[in-house]
Design an enzyme around this catalytic site. Sequence first.
Site, PDB file in Angstrom:
ATOM      1  CG  HIS A  14      -1.847   1.173   1.275  1.00  0.00           C
ATOM      2  ND1 HIS A  14      -3.209   1.023   1.485  1.00  0.00           N
ATOM      3  CD2 HIS A  14      -1.658   2.504   1.134  1.00  0.00           C
ATOM      4  CE1 HIS A  14      -3.789   2.207   1.472  1.00  0.00           C
ATOM      5  NE2 HIS A  14      -2.857   3.142   1.263  1.00  0.00           N
ATOM      6  CG  HIS A  16      -0.700   7.104  -0.950  1.00  0.00           C
ATOM      7  ND1 HIS A  16      -1.920   7.246  -1.564  1.00  0.00           N
ATOM      8  CD2 HIS A  16      -0.934   6.426   0.203  1.00  0.00           C
ATOM      9  CE1 HIS A  16      -2.860   6.686  -0.821  1.00  0.00           C
ATOM     10  NE2 HIS A  16      -2.284   6.172   0.260  1.00  0.00           N
ATOM     11  CE  LYS A 100      -7.868   1.997  -0.753  1.00  0.00           C
ATOM     12  NZ  LYS A 100      -6.727   2.708  -0.247  1.00  0.00           N
ATOM     13  CG  HIS A 137      -9.982   4.323   3.233  1.00  0.00           C
ATOM     14  ND1 HIS A 137      -8.771   4.950   3.382  1.00  0.00           N
ATOM     15  CD2 HIS A 137     -10.760   4.773   4.250  1.00  0.00           C
ATOM     16  CE1 HIS A 137      -8.814   5.759   4.435  1.00  0.00           C
ATOM     17  NE2 HIS A 137     -10.013   5.670   4.976  1.00  0.00           N
ATOM     18  CG  HIS A 175      -4.905   2.142   5.706  1.00  0.00           C
ATOM     19  ND1 HIS A 175      -6.253   2.101   5.893  1.00  0.00           N
ATOM     20  CD2 HIS A 175      -4.711   2.909   4.605  1.00  0.00           C
ATOM     21  CE1 HIS A 175      -6.847   2.816   4.959  1.00  0.00           C
ATOM     22  NE2 HIS A 175      -5.949   3.305   4.159  1.00  0.00           N
ATOM     23  CG  ASP A 248      -1.537   4.768   4.056  1.00  0.00           C
ATOM     24  OD1 ASP A 248      -1.612   5.194   2.891  1.00  0.00           O
ATOM     25  OD2 ASP A 248      -2.268   5.168   4.976  1.00  0.00           O
TER      26      ASP A 248
HETATM   27  C1  NCD Z   1      -3.550   8.925   2.172  1.00  0.00           C
HETATM   28  C2  NCD Z   1      -3.121  10.001   1.163  1.00  0.00           C
HETATM   29  O1  NCD Z   1      -2.545  11.009   1.574  1.00  0.00           O
HETATM   30  O2  NCD Z   1      -3.318   9.814  -0.046  1.00  0.00           O
HETATM   31  N1  NCD Z   1      -3.570   9.539   3.473  1.00  0.00           N
HETATM   32  C3  NCD Z   1      -3.514   8.890   4.655  1.00  0.00           C
HETATM   33  O3  NCD Z   1      -3.656   9.549   5.685  1.00  0.00           O
HETATM   34  N2  NCD Z   1      -3.300   7.594   4.737  1.00  0.00           N
HETATM   35  C4  NCD Z   1      -4.863   8.355   1.777  1.00  0.00           C
HETATM   36  C5  NCD Z   1      -5.226   7.090   2.501  1.00  0.00           C
HETATM   37  O4  NCD Z   1      -4.603   6.042   2.312  1.00  0.00           O
HETATM   38  O5  NCD Z   1      -6.184   7.124   3.297  1.00  0.00           O
HETATM   39 ZN    ZN Z   2      -3.184   5.088   1.684  1.00  0.00          ZN
END
Ligand code: NCD
Ligand code: ZN
Length: 346
Positions: A14, A16, A100, A137, A175, A248
Amino acid sequence: MTQSITIRRPDDWHLHLRDGAMLQAVLPETARHFARAIIMPNLVPPVVTGDHAAAYRDRILSALPDGMSFEPLMTLYLTENTDPQDLAAAAASGLVKAVKLYPAGATTNSASGVRDFDKVRGVLEKMAEIGLPLCVHGEVTDADIDIFDREAVFIERVLDPIRRATPGLRVVMEHITTADGVDYVKSQDSDLGATITTHHLIINRNHILVGGIKPHYYCLPVAKRETHRLALRAAATSGDARFILGTDSAPHTDANKETACGCAGCFTATNTMALLAHVFEEDGALDRLEDFASRNGPRFYGLPVNKDTITLTKTAEPTVFPQKIDSNDGPVTVFDPGFPVFWTVT
Ligand code: NCD
Ligand code: ZN
Protein backbone atom coordinates in the site's frame (compact mmCIF):
# COMPACT_ATOMS: atom_id res chain seq x y z
CA MET A 1 22.29 -10.48 20.54
CA THR A 2 21.32 -10.50 16.87
CA GLN A 3 23.68 -8.30 14.88
CA SER A 4 22.12 -8.67 11.47
CA ILE A 5 19.27 -10.36 9.69
CA THR A 6 18.94 -11.10 5.99
CA ILE A 7 15.47 -11.39 4.50
CA ARG A 8 13.99 -11.65 1.02
CA ARG A 9 13.63 -8.18 -0.46
CA PRO A 10 10.37 -6.71 0.86
CA ASP A 11 7.41 -5.30 -1.07
CA ASP A 12 5.05 -2.53 0.00
CA TRP A 13 1.41 -3.53 -0.45
CA HIS A 14 0.00 0.00 0.00
CA LEU A 15 1.96 3.00 -1.26
CA HIS A 16 1.26 6.56 -2.43
CA LEU A 17 3.79 7.76 -5.01
CA ARG A 18 1.81 10.79 -6.30
CA ASP A 19 2.88 12.29 -9.62
CA GLY A 20 5.20 14.91 -11.14
CA ALA A 21 7.76 16.51 -8.82
CA MET A 22 6.58 14.57 -5.76
CA LEU A 23 6.85 11.23 -7.58
CA GLN A 24 10.38 12.16 -8.63
CA ALA A 25 11.33 12.92 -5.03
CA VAL A 26 9.76 9.96 -3.21
CA LEU A 27 10.17 7.06 -5.64
CA PRO A 28 13.88 6.45 -4.84
CA GLU A 29 13.02 6.32 -1.12
CA THR A 30 10.85 3.26 -1.76
CA ALA A 31 12.87 1.67 -4.58
CA ARG A 32 16.03 1.66 -2.42
CA HIS A 33 14.61 -1.14 -0.24
CA PHE A 34 11.43 -2.43 -1.87
CA ALA A 35 11.17 -4.49 -5.06
CA ARG A 36 7.47 -3.87 -5.77
CA ALA A 37 4.57 -1.88 -4.41
CA ILE A 38 0.82 -1.71 -4.82
CA ILE A 39 0.41 1.83 -6.12
CA MET A 40 -2.56 3.76 -4.81
CA PRO A 41 -4.68 5.40 -7.52
CA ASN A 42 -5.89 8.51 -5.62
CA LEU A 43 -4.30 11.03 -7.95
CA VAL A 44 -6.14 14.16 -9.05
CA PRO A 45 -7.88 13.11 -11.26
CA PRO A 46 -7.92 9.49 -10.05
CA VAL A 47 -6.63 6.46 -11.98
CA VAL A 48 -9.94 4.95 -13.09
CA THR A 49 -9.31 3.14 -16.39
CA GLY A 50 -6.79 0.66 -17.73
CA ASP A 51 -5.41 3.43 -19.99
CA HIS A 52 -4.88 5.74 -17.02
CA ALA A 53 -3.09 2.96 -15.13
CA ALA A 54 -0.81 2.20 -18.10
CA ALA A 55 0.11 5.88 -18.48
CA TYR A 56 0.73 6.26 -14.72
CA ARG A 57 2.90 3.14 -14.72
CA ASP A 58 5.00 4.64 -17.55
CA ARG A 59 5.41 7.90 -15.60
CA ILE A 60 6.57 5.95 -12.54
CA LEU A 61 9.08 3.95 -14.54
CA SER A 62 10.46 7.08 -16.22
CA ALA A 63 10.91 8.72 -12.81
CA LEU A 64 13.04 5.79 -11.60
CA PRO A 65 16.71 6.80 -11.34
CA ASP A 66 19.22 4.87 -13.47
CA GLY A 67 20.51 1.78 -11.75
CA MET A 68 17.44 1.26 -9.56
CA SER A 69 14.88 -1.42 -10.23
CA PHE A 70 11.28 -1.33 -9.05
CA GLU A 71 8.02 -2.85 -10.23
CA PRO A 72 4.87 -0.77 -9.72
CA LEU A 73 1.80 -2.99 -9.22
CA MET A 74 -1.02 -0.84 -10.52
CA THR A 75 -4.52 -0.42 -9.11
CA LEU A 76 -7.73 1.14 -10.40
CA TYR A 77 -9.81 3.55 -8.37
CA LEU A 78 -13.33 2.12 -8.13
CA THR A 79 -16.11 4.55 -9.04
CA GLU A 80 -19.81 4.06 -9.55
CA ASN A 81 -19.06 4.23 -13.31
CA THR A 82 -16.24 1.66 -13.45
CA ASP A 83 -16.64 -0.57 -16.50
CA PRO A 84 -16.26 -4.28 -15.57
CA GLN A 85 -14.95 -5.09 -19.06
CA ASP A 86 -12.22 -2.44 -18.98
CA LEU A 87 -11.21 -3.62 -15.52
CA ALA A 88 -11.14 -7.28 -16.58
CA ALA A 89 -9.01 -6.44 -19.64
CA ALA A 90 -6.54 -4.44 -17.51
CA ALA A 91 -6.29 -7.37 -15.10
CA ALA A 92 -5.94 -9.98 -17.86
CA SER A 93 -3.02 -8.06 -19.42
CA GLY A 94 -1.22 -8.21 -16.05
CA LEU A 95 -1.19 -4.42 -15.73
CA VAL A 96 -3.65 -4.08 -12.87
CA LYS A 97 -3.25 -6.15 -9.71
CA ALA A 98 -6.09 -4.79 -7.55
CA VAL A 99 -8.97 -2.33 -7.38
CA LYS A 100 -9.24 0.27 -4.63
CA LEU A 101 -12.50 1.13 -2.94
CA TYR A 102 -12.70 4.51 -1.22
CA PRO A 103 -16.00 5.39 0.40
CA ALA A 104 -16.64 8.89 -1.02
CA GLY A 105 -15.12 11.51 1.27
CA ALA A 106 -13.26 9.07 3.52
CA THR A 107 -9.73 10.38 2.93
CA THR A 108 -7.34 12.36 0.70
CA ASN A 109 -8.69 12.64 -2.88
CA SER A 110 -11.62 10.29 -2.34
CA ALA A 111 -14.39 12.53 -3.69
CA SER A 112 -14.90 10.24 -6.73
CA GLY A 113 -15.32 7.20 -4.48
CA VAL A 114 -18.37 5.04 -3.95
CA ARG A 115 -21.55 6.44 -2.35
CA ASP A 116 -24.03 3.74 -3.31
CA PHE A 117 -22.55 0.26 -2.97
CA ASP A 118 -25.37 -1.28 -5.05
CA LYS A 119 -23.94 0.57 -8.06
CA VAL A 120 -20.67 -1.39 -7.92
CA ARG A 121 -22.22 -4.81 -7.43
CA GLY A 122 -21.59 -5.89 -11.05
CA VAL A 123 -17.94 -4.86 -10.84
CA LEU A 124 -17.42 -6.73 -7.57
CA GLU A 125 -18.99 -9.85 -9.03
CA LYS A 126 -16.66 -9.62 -12.03
CA MET A 127 -13.69 -9.27 -9.67
CA ALA A 128 -14.73 -12.33 -7.68
CA GLU A 129 -15.02 -14.27 -10.96
CA ILE A 130 -11.53 -13.33 -12.20
CA GLY A 131 -9.86 -13.38 -8.77
CA LEU A 132 -8.88 -9.69 -8.74
CA PRO A 133 -8.46 -8.43 -5.15
CA LEU A 134 -10.42 -5.47 -3.77
CA CYS A 135 -8.39 -3.15 -1.53
CA VAL A 136 -10.73 -1.39 0.86
CA HIS A 137 -10.35 1.88 2.73
CA GLY A 138 -12.44 0.70 5.66
CA GLU A 139 -14.07 3.76 7.19
CA VAL A 140 -17.65 4.95 7.07
CA THR A 141 -18.06 8.65 6.43
CA ASP A 142 -21.37 9.34 8.19
CA ALA A 143 -21.17 12.63 10.08
CA ASP A 144 -22.78 11.05 13.14
CA ILE A 145 -20.11 8.36 13.50
CA ASP A 146 -17.16 9.39 15.65
CA ILE A 147 -13.89 9.36 13.70
CA PHE A 148 -12.38 6.87 16.17
CA ASP A 149 -15.26 4.43 15.55
CA ARG A 150 -15.38 4.64 11.77
CA GLU A 151 -13.37 1.48 11.08
CA ALA A 152 -15.33 -0.75 13.45
CA VAL A 153 -18.65 0.54 12.09
CA PHE A 154 -17.48 0.02 8.50
CA ILE A 155 -16.75 -3.65 9.15
CA GLU A 156 -20.23 -4.27 10.47
CA ARG A 157 -22.29 -2.06 8.16
CA VAL A 158 -20.40 -2.23 4.86
CA LEU A 159 -17.58 -4.75 4.64
CA ASP A 160 -19.23 -7.83 6.05
CA PRO A 161 -22.41 -7.33 3.96
CA ILE A 162 -20.35 -6.81 0.77
CA ARG A 163 -18.37 -9.98 1.41
CA ARG A 164 -21.48 -12.02 2.17
CA ALA A 165 -23.12 -10.75 -1.03
CA THR A 166 -20.06 -11.50 -3.15
CA PRO A 167 -18.73 -14.96 -2.31
CA GLY A 168 -15.19 -15.58 -3.50
CA LEU A 169 -14.27 -11.88 -3.58
CA ARG A 170 -10.72 -11.49 -2.30
CA VAL A 171 -10.48 -8.45 -0.05
CA VAL A 172 -7.62 -6.58 1.61
CA MET A 173 -8.63 -4.37 4.51
CA GLU A 174 -6.13 -1.57 4.01
CA HIS A 175 -4.20 -0.03 6.90
CA ILE A 176 -6.21 -1.54 9.76
CA THR A 177 -5.96 0.47 12.97
CA THR A 178 -8.12 -1.38 15.48
CA ALA A 179 -8.41 -4.62 17.42
CA ASP A 180 -11.82 -4.91 15.72
CA GLY A 181 -10.03 -5.08 12.35
CA VAL A 182 -7.58 -7.68 13.62
CA ASP A 183 -10.36 -9.79 15.12
CA TYR A 184 -12.48 -9.63 11.97
CA VAL A 185 -9.59 -10.83 9.80
CA LYS A 186 -8.83 -13.67 12.21
CA SER A 187 -12.47 -14.76 12.22
CA GLN A 188 -12.56 -15.14 8.42
CA ASP A 189 -10.88 -17.36 5.83
CA SER A 190 -7.87 -16.72 3.59
CA ASP A 191 -9.94 -14.68 1.09
CA LEU A 192 -9.53 -11.80 3.54
CA GLY A 193 -6.21 -10.15 4.33
CA ALA A 194 -5.19 -6.86 5.92
CA THR A 195 -2.32 -4.47 5.49
CA ILE A 196 -0.78 -2.82 8.53
CA THR A 197 1.35 0.33 8.33
CA THR A 198 4.65 0.94 10.05
CA HIS A 199 3.42 4.04 11.84
CA HIS A 200 0.33 2.37 13.31
CA LEU A 201 2.69 -0.13 14.99
CA ILE A 202 4.47 2.82 16.63
CA ILE A 203 2.05 5.63 17.45
CA ASN A 204 -1.27 5.84 19.24
CA ARG A 205 -3.58 8.83 19.37
CA ASN A 206 -1.67 10.45 22.22
CA HIS A 207 1.25 10.96 19.88
CA ILE A 208 -0.94 13.21 17.75
CA LEU A 209 -2.49 15.25 20.53
CA VAL A 210 -0.48 15.29 23.77
CA GLY A 211 1.82 18.27 24.35
CA GLY A 212 0.64 20.13 21.25
CA ILE A 213 -0.85 19.01 17.97
CA LYS A 214 1.60 17.05 15.80
CA PRO A 215 0.48 17.27 12.18
CA HIS A 216 3.07 14.78 10.93
CA TYR A 217 1.40 12.04 13.01
CA TYR A 218 -2.02 12.75 11.53
CA CYS A 219 -3.10 10.17 8.99
CA LEU A 220 -6.25 8.30 8.05
CA PRO A 221 -7.48 6.09 9.46
CA VAL A 222 -6.42 8.11 12.48
CA ALA A 223 -4.27 6.31 15.07
CA LYS A 224 -6.42 4.86 17.88
CA ARG A 225 -5.85 4.21 21.60
CA GLU A 226 -2.94 2.11 22.88
CA THR A 227 -4.87 -1.16 23.20
CA HIS A 228 -5.47 -1.06 19.45
CA ARG A 229 -1.81 -0.39 18.69
CA LEU A 230 -0.88 -3.42 20.80
CA ALA A 231 -3.40 -5.58 18.90
CA LEU A 232 -1.81 -4.47 15.62
CA ARG A 233 1.66 -5.28 16.95
CA ALA A 234 0.52 -8.75 18.00
CA ALA A 235 -1.05 -9.36 14.56
CA ALA A 236 1.93 -8.11 12.53
CA THR A 237 4.46 -10.11 14.54
CA SER A 238 2.31 -13.26 14.79
CA GLY A 239 3.42 -14.83 11.52
CA ASP A 240 -0.27 -15.14 10.47
CA ALA A 241 -0.08 -14.94 6.66
CA ARG A 242 -3.15 -12.70 6.41
CA PHE A 243 -1.34 -9.71 7.92
CA ILE A 244 0.74 -7.89 5.32
CA LEU A 245 3.03 -4.86 5.33
CA GLY A 246 1.48 -1.92 3.53
CA THR A 247 3.26 1.23 4.65
CA ASP A 248 0.66 3.70 3.37
CA SER A 249 3.62 6.05 3.03
CA ALA A 250 1.69 9.14 1.97
CA PRO A 251 3.82 12.21 1.22
CA HIS A 252 2.43 15.72 1.58
CA THR A 253 4.55 18.86 1.59
CA ASP A 254 5.20 20.48 4.96
CA ALA A 255 3.14 23.46 3.76
CA ASN A 256 0.15 21.17 3.30
CA LYS A 257 0.65 19.40 6.66
CA GLU A 258 1.55 22.33 8.93
CA THR A 259 -1.54 24.42 8.39
CA ALA A 260 -4.99 25.09 9.83
CA CYS A 261 -6.50 22.22 7.80
CA GLY A 262 -3.61 19.83 7.35
CA CYS A 263 -3.56 16.85 4.97
CA ALA A 264 -3.68 13.29 6.31
CA GLY A 265 -0.67 11.05 5.70
CA CYS A 266 2.64 9.93 7.25
CA PHE A 267 5.71 9.65 5.04
CA THR A 268 7.59 6.51 6.10
CA ALA A 269 9.22 5.17 2.92
CA THR A 270 12.69 6.33 3.98
CA ASN A 271 12.98 4.56 7.34
CA THR A 272 10.26 1.90 7.30
CA MET A 273 12.49 -1.18 7.19
CA ALA A 274 14.75 0.03 10.01
CA LEU A 275 11.70 0.90 12.12
CA LEU A 276 10.16 -2.50 11.50
CA ALA A 277 13.38 -4.22 12.58
CA HIS A 278 13.21 -2.21 15.81
CA VAL A 279 9.54 -3.12 16.37
CA PHE A 280 9.97 -6.81 15.61
CA GLU A 281 13.11 -7.04 17.77
CA GLU A 282 11.30 -5.35 20.65
CA ASP A 283 8.56 -7.97 20.41
CA GLY A 284 11.03 -10.87 20.14
CA ALA A 285 9.83 -11.61 16.62
CA LEU A 286 12.70 -10.71 14.30
CA ASP A 287 12.37 -14.14 12.73
CA ARG A 288 8.85 -13.18 11.58
CA LEU A 289 9.76 -9.89 9.91
CA GLU A 290 10.34 -11.67 6.61
CA ASP A 291 6.82 -13.14 6.69
CA PHE A 292 5.25 -9.75 7.30
CA ALA A 293 7.34 -7.70 4.87
CA SER A 294 8.37 -10.14 2.15
CA ARG A 295 6.28 -13.31 2.07
CA ASN A 296 2.67 -12.72 3.12
CA GLY A 297 1.98 -10.12 0.42
CA PRO A 298 3.11 -12.17 -2.59
CA ARG A 299 1.25 -15.12 -1.15
CA PHE A 300 -2.04 -13.21 -0.94
CA TYR A 301 -1.61 -11.68 -4.40
CA GLY A 302 -0.43 -14.96 -6.01
CA LEU A 303 2.97 -13.56 -7.01
CA PRO A 304 6.45 -15.02 -6.50
CA VAL A 305 8.53 -13.99 -3.51
CA ASN A 306 11.48 -11.77 -4.52
CA LYS A 307 14.69 -13.64 -5.26
CA ASP A 308 17.18 -11.16 -3.88
CA THR A 309 17.60 -10.10 -0.26
CA ILE A 310 18.27 -7.14 1.99
CA THR A 311 20.25 -7.20 5.21
CA LEU A 312 19.29 -5.26 8.32
CA THR A 313 22.23 -4.58 10.60
CA LYS A 314 22.32 -3.53 14.23
CA THR A 315 24.31 -0.33 14.77
CA ALA A 316 26.24 0.86 17.82
CA GLU A 317 25.00 4.43 17.43
CA PRO A 318 21.45 5.50 16.56
CA THR A 319 20.88 5.59 12.82
CA VAL A 320 20.53 9.12 11.49
CA PHE A 321 17.66 9.37 9.03
CA PRO A 322 17.04 12.49 6.96
CA GLN A 323 14.46 14.68 8.67
CA LYS A 324 13.10 15.82 5.34
CA ILE A 325 13.12 14.83 1.69
CA ASP A 326 13.29 17.72 -0.77
CA SER A 327 10.92 17.92 -3.69
CA ASN A 328 10.37 20.65 -6.23
CA ASP A 329 6.94 21.10 -4.62
CA GLY A 330 8.59 21.71 -1.23
CA PRO A 331 10.03 19.62 1.64
CA VAL A 332 8.36 16.46 2.95
CA THR A 333 8.95 15.48 6.59
CA VAL A 334 10.07 11.90 7.22
CA PHE A 335 8.16 10.07 9.97
CA ASP A 336 9.92 10.44 13.33
CA PRO A 337 9.30 7.40 15.57
CA GLY A 338 10.21 9.42 18.65
CA PHE A 339 12.87 6.96 19.85
CA PRO A 340 16.40 6.09 18.71
CA VAL A 341 16.66 3.27 16.18
CA PHE A 342 19.75 1.07 16.08
CA TRP A 343 19.07 -0.62 12.76
CA THR A 344 20.14 0.18 9.24
CA VAL A 345 19.59 -1.47 5.87
CA THR A 346 22.88 -2.46 4.27
C1 NCD B 1 -3.55 8.92 2.17
C2 NCD B 1 -3.12 10.00 1.16
O1 NCD B 1 -2.55 11.01 1.57
O2 NCD B 1 -3.32 9.81 -0.05
N1 NCD B 1 -3.57 9.54 3.47
C3 NCD B 1 -3.51 8.89 4.65
O3 NCD B 1 -3.66 9.55 5.68
N2 NCD B 1 -3.30 7.59 4.74
C4 NCD B 1 -4.86 8.35 1.78
C5 NCD B 1 -5.23 7.09 2.50
O4 NCD B 1 -4.60 6.04 2.31
O5 NCD B 1 -6.18 7.12 3.30
ZN1 ZN C 1 -3.18 5.09 1.68
